[in-house]
Design an enzyme around this catalytic site. Structure first.
Site, mmCIF file in Angstrom:
data_model
loop_
_atom_site.group_PDB
_atom_site.id
_atom_site.type_symbol
_atom_site.label_atom_id
_atom_site.label_comp_id
_atom_site.label_asym_id
_atom_site.label_seq_id
_atom_site.Cartn_x
_atom_site.Cartn_y
_atom_site.Cartn_z
ATOM 1 N N ASN A 96 4.048 -3.565 -26.202
ATOM 2 C CA ASN A 96 3.293 -3.389 -27.645
ATOM 3 C C ASN A 96 3.853 -2.249 -28.131
ATOM 4 O OD1 ASN A 96 0.642 -2.943 -29.389
ATOM 5 N ND2 ASN A 96 1.022 -0.976 -28.251
ATOM 6 N N ASP A 111 11.210 2.642 -42.247
ATOM 7 C CA ASP A 111 11.056 1.842 -43.329
ATOM 8 C C ASP A 111 12.208 2.451 -44.439
ATOM 9 O OD1 ASP A 111 9.247 0.157 -42.330
ATOM 10 O OD2 ASP A 111 7.516 0.671 -43.505
ATOM 11 N N TYR A 152 13.013 -3.681 -38.894
ATOM 12 C CA TYR A 152 11.650 -4.126 -38.295
ATOM 13 C C TYR A 152 11.566 -5.441 -37.960
ATOM 14 C CZ TYR A 152 6.596 -3.657 -37.327
ATOM 15 O OH TYR A 152 5.247 -3.804 -36.860
HETATM 16 N N1 CAA Z 1 4.943 -4.498 -51.361
HETATM 17 C C1 CAA Z 1 5.048 -4.699 -52.968
HETATM 18 N N2 CAA Z 1 5.742 -3.656 -53.615
HETATM 19 C C2 CAA Z 1 6.381 -2.797 -52.714
HETATM 20 C C3 CAA Z 1 6.404 -2.692 -51.450
HETATM 21 C C4 CAA Z 1 5.596 -3.720 -50.666
HETATM 22 N N3 CAA Z 1 5.417 -3.690 -49.531
HETATM 23 N N4 CAA Z 1 7.205 -1.879 -50.840
HETATM 24 C C5 CAA Z 1 7.788 -1.152 -52.033
HETATM 25 N N5 CAA Z 1 7.293 -1.914 -53.146
HETATM 26 C C6 CAA Z 1 7.667 -1.748 -54.318
HETATM 27 C C7 CAA Z 1 7.019 -0.219 -54.862
HETATM 28 O O1 CAA Z 1 5.607 -0.245 -55.250
HETATM 29 C C8 CAA Z 1 8.086 0.127 -56.014
HETATM 30 O O2 CAA Z 1 7.584 -0.471 -56.996
HETATM 31 P P1 CAA Z 1 7.842 0.147 -58.515
HETATM 32 O O3 CAA Z 1 9.227 0.482 -58.672
HETATM 33 O O4 CAA Z 1 7.505 -0.948 -59.546
HETATM 34 O O5 CAA Z 1 7.066 1.350 -58.430
HETATM 35 C C9 CAA Z 1 9.292 -0.357 -55.461
HETATM 36 O O6 CAA Z 1 9.127 -1.358 -54.542
HETATM 37 C C10 CAA Z 1 10.313 0.571 -54.776
HETATM 38 O O7 CAA Z 1 9.509 1.428 -53.722
HETATM 39 P P2 CAA Z 1 9.463 3.172 -53.627
HETATM 40 O O8 CAA Z 1 9.370 3.688 -54.978
HETATM 41 O O9 CAA Z 1 8.388 3.208 -52.779
HETATM 42 O O10 CAA Z 1 10.988 3.076 -53.356
HETATM 43 P P3 CAA Z 1 11.325 3.926 -51.854
HETATM 44 O O11 CAA Z 1 12.868 3.775 -51.679
HETATM 45 O O12 CAA Z 1 10.977 5.472 -52.179
HETATM 46 O O13 CAA Z 1 10.588 3.473 -50.713
HETATM 47 C C11 CAA Z 1 9.975 1.947 -49.047
HETATM 48 C C12 CAA Z 1 10.808 2.035 -50.368
HETATM 49 C C13 CAA Z 1 10.417 2.589 -47.825
HETATM 50 C C14 CAA Z 1 10.041 0.186 -48.759
HETATM 51 C C15 CAA Z 1 8.422 2.212 -49.186
HETATM 52 O O14 CAA Z 1 7.815 1.576 -50.607
HETATM 53 C C16 CAA Z 1 7.611 1.652 -48.322
HETATM 54 O O15 CAA Z 1 7.353 2.541 -47.117
HETATM 55 N N6 CAA Z 1 6.978 0.513 -48.470
HETATM 56 C C17 CAA Z 1 5.956 0.110 -47.571
HETATM 57 C C18 CAA Z 1 6.759 -1.087 -46.868
HETATM 58 C C19 CAA Z 1 5.975 -1.679 -45.442
HETATM 59 O O16 CAA Z 1 4.870 -2.544 -46.136
HETATM 60 N N7 CAA Z 1 5.790 -1.465 -44.356
HETATM 61 C C20 CAA Z 1 4.868 -1.745 -43.369
HETATM 62 C C21 CAA Z 1 4.630 -0.513 -42.299
HETATM 63 S S1 CAA Z 1 3.349 -1.001 -41.313
HETATM 64 C C22 CAA Z 1 3.934 -2.078 -40.323
HETATM 65 O O17 CAA Z 1 5.171 -2.363 -40.290
HETATM 66 C C23 CAA Z 1 2.990 -2.861 -39.477
HETATM 67 C C24 CAA Z 1 3.068 -4.244 -39.328
HETATM 68 O O18 CAA Z 1 3.767 -5.119 -38.572
HETATM 69 C C25 CAA Z 1 2.407 -5.122 -40.576
HETATM 70 P P1 NAP Z 2 0.917 3.350 -33.308
HETATM 71 O O1 NAP Z 2 -0.656 3.491 -33.712
HETATM 72 O O2 NAP Z 2 2.102 4.078 -34.205
HETATM 73 O O3 NAP Z 2 1.092 3.495 -31.687
HETATM 74 C C1 NAP Z 2 2.405 3.256 -31.247
HETATM 75 C C2 NAP Z 2 2.160 3.390 -29.829
HETATM 76 O O4 NAP Z 2 3.486 3.179 -29.220
HETATM 77 C C3 NAP Z 2 2.050 4.917 -29.084
HETATM 78 O O5 NAP Z 2 1.342 4.938 -28.157
HETATM 79 C C4 NAP Z 2 3.363 5.311 -29.062
HETATM 80 O O6 NAP Z 2 3.267 6.725 -28.161
HETATM 81 C C5 NAP Z 2 4.133 4.300 -28.573
HETATM 82 N N1 NAP Z 2 5.546 4.291 -28.523
HETATM 83 C C6 NAP Z 2 6.199 4.392 -29.581
HETATM 84 N N2 NAP Z 2 7.648 4.395 -29.563
HETATM 85 C C7 NAP Z 2 7.481 4.497 -28.050
HETATM 86 C C8 NAP Z 2 8.629 4.513 -27.083
HETATM 87 N N3 NAP Z 2 9.898 4.661 -27.592
HETATM 88 N N4 NAP Z 2 8.346 4.397 -25.771
HETATM 89 C C9 NAP Z 2 7.224 4.187 -25.602
HETATM 90 N N5 NAP Z 2 6.111 4.344 -26.142
HETATM 91 C C10 NAP Z 2 6.349 4.202 -27.508
HETATM 92 O O7 NAP Z 2 1.150 1.807 -33.379
HETATM 93 P P2 NAP Z 2 0.326 0.462 -33.828
HETATM 94 O O8 NAP Z 2 -0.016 0.169 -35.232
HETATM 95 O O9 NAP Z 2 -0.884 0.465 -32.873
HETATM 96 O O10 NAP Z 2 1.223 -0.670 -33.336
HETATM 97 C C11 NAP Z 2 1.440 -1.103 -32.221
HETATM 98 C C12 NAP Z 2 2.446 -2.360 -32.218
HETATM 99 O O11 NAP Z 2 1.591 -3.414 -32.768
HETATM 100 C C13 NAP Z 2 3.716 -2.178 -32.403
HETATM 101 O O12 NAP Z 2 4.614 -2.825 -31.904
HETATM 102 C C14 NAP Z 2 3.631 -2.708 -33.976
HETATM 103 O O13 NAP Z 2 5.018 -3.043 -34.359
HETATM 104 C C15 NAP Z 2 2.832 -3.797 -34.076
HETATM 105 N N6 NAP Z 2 2.154 -4.151 -35.107
HETATM 106 C C16 NAP Z 2 1.366 -2.985 -35.654
HETATM 107 C C17 NAP Z 2 0.782 -3.703 -36.833
HETATM 108 C C18 NAP Z 2 -0.078 -2.868 -37.770
HETATM 109 O O14 NAP Z 2 -0.414 -3.149 -38.979
HETATM 110 N N7 NAP Z 2 -0.621 -1.565 -37.090
HETATM 111 C C19 NAP Z 2 1.049 -4.824 -37.401
HETATM 112 C C20 NAP Z 2 1.786 -5.893 -36.835
HETATM 113 C C21 NAP Z 2 2.346 -5.456 -35.412
HETATM 114 P P3 NAP Z 2 3.117 8.025 -28.677
HETATM 115 O O15 NAP Z 2 1.748 8.174 -28.982
HETATM 116 O O16 NAP Z 2 3.724 8.780 -27.614
HETATM 117 O O17 NAP Z 2 3.878 7.912 -29.914
#
Ligand code: CAA
Ligand code: NAP
Length: 240
Positions: free
Chosen positions: A82, A88, A147
């Site tokens: 996990n 990002d 990712y």
């Molecule tokens: N969906 C729709 N639009 C998005 C987007 C998304 N996921 N990510 C970025 N955009 C859009 C922004 O709204 C922006 O649009 P405008 O130019 O119209 O304002 C454009 O793309 C550029 O974005 P930024 O201005 O934010 O550009 P940046 O270079 O500063 O950052 C980024 C880019 C790092 C992708 C940032 O937008 C970001 O962190 N986005 C989220 C990405 C995301 O969804 N990550 C998931 C994390 S949680 C996870 O991963 C768990 C899981 O498994 C589900």
């Molecule tokens: P989180 O809240 O950030 O927790 C992450 C956990 O992983 C923490 O216990 C962290 O330890 C541990 N960890 C991170 N890097 C590690 C490393 N190098 N060695 C050992 N442990 C480590 O994340 P989460 O949202 O619960 O996500 C858990 C899993 O689900 C991840 O694989 C993520 O990619 C996946 N996932 C998340 C989402 C979502 O929407 N949240 C969606 C799809 C999949 P510390 O506390 O010490 O940092």
């Protein structure tokens, strides 16, 4: 004492819910973490579940920790890979360091942990491996080439290891969560997160317990005919 389950990243977020739910289902649970000692101490105090600190991206540390857990609680029969991180950035801004950090933690660690437990599982003729992938490994996501590659890699890994393990009583499955309310999702810029939630048919983020219940099902003896599968738990988001 129930079967021993190890949940990597089991002290926060989804992993914490998985560890608690497995414990409530009768398993003996160990939880790992990497750097957040305070969260780990709080988790341990609240649940009584033992915690082990190491970096899952470090091969030798994985082997040493599994040996320690095996000595204390018996062989790991349920492994939940996990632990995961995000770094990002759009590809044109993504650094090699952030590419490698995500591949090492989210994909290579799964290889290392499975490599560490697979021979004992095969020898005993029993095991459950559950890999936590992501909807973004299935459909891609802006800013997540690293990712999405790691999480898609887990799905292929899961299928290949399932084939290798099926005749040995070891099942290997993946869960692909959608967006779940944890610290990881809290890092998404609010405007972007709003636009994502608007695309989830059930109209909300998922809760960690909704992933944990799926893990407990796949970990159970009842799930012995399920292997090589990807269980999606995403509020219908992948349908859009
Ligand atoms: N969906 C729709 N639009 C998005 C987007 C998304 N996921 N990510 C970025 N955009 C859009 C922004 O709204 C922006 O649009 P405008 O130019 O119209 O304002 C454009 O793309 C550029 O974005 P930024 O201005 O934010 O550009 P940046 O270079 O500063 O950052 C980024 C880019 C790092 C992708 C940032 O937008 C970001 O962190 N986005 C989220 C990405 C995301 O969804 N990550 C998931 C994390 S949680 C996870 O991963 C768990 C899981 O498994 C589900
Ligand atoms: P989180 O809240 O950030 O927790 C992450 C956990 O992983 C923490 O216990 C962290 O330890 C541990 N960890 C991170 N890097 C590690 C490393 N190098 N060695 C050992 N442990 C480590 O994340 P989460 O949202 O619960 O996500 C858990 C899993 O689900 C991840 O694989 C993520 O990619 C996946 N996932 C998340 C989402 C979502 O929407 N949240 C969606 C799809 C999949 P510390 O506390 O010490 O940092």
């Amino acid at each position: 004492m129930g079967r021993t389950a190890l949940v990597t990243g089991g002290t926060r977020g989804i992993g914490s819910a998985i560890a608690r739910t497995l414990r409530d289902a009768g398993y003996t649970v160990a939880a790992s973490y990497h750097g957040n000692d305070l969260a780990a101490e709080d988790f341990k105090a609240a649940t009584g579940i033992p915690v082990f600190k190491w970096d899952v991206a470090d091969d030798e540390a994985c082997a040493a920790a599994v040996a320690k857990i095996t000595t204390a609680y018996g062989p790991v029969e349920i492994l939940v890979n996990n632990a995961g991180i995000t770094r990002d950035a759009m590809l044109h801004k993504l650094t090699s360091e952030h590419w490698r950090a995500v591949i090492d933690t989210d994909l290579t660690a799964c290889f290392t942990m499975c490599r560490t437990v697979i021979s004992p599982m095969r020898e005993r003729g029993y095991g459950r491996i559950i890999n936590i992938s992501s909807i973004n490994g299935q459909k891609g996501q802006l800013g997540q080439t690293n990712y999405a590659a790691a999480k898609a890699g887990l799905l292929g890994f899961t299928k290949a290891l399932a084939l290798e393990s099926a005749a040995k009583g070891v099942t290997v499955n993946a869960i692909a969560p959608g967006y779940i309310e944890t610290d990881m999702v809290a890092d998404v810029p609010p405007k972007v997160l709003d636009s994502i939630v608007a695309q989830i048919p059930v109209g909300r983020l998922g809760q960690p317990e909704e992933i944990a219940r799926a893990v407990v099902f796949l970990a159970s003896d009842d799930a012995g005919f399920i292997t090589g599968s990807t269980l999606t738990v995403n509020g219908g988001q992948y349908l859009i």
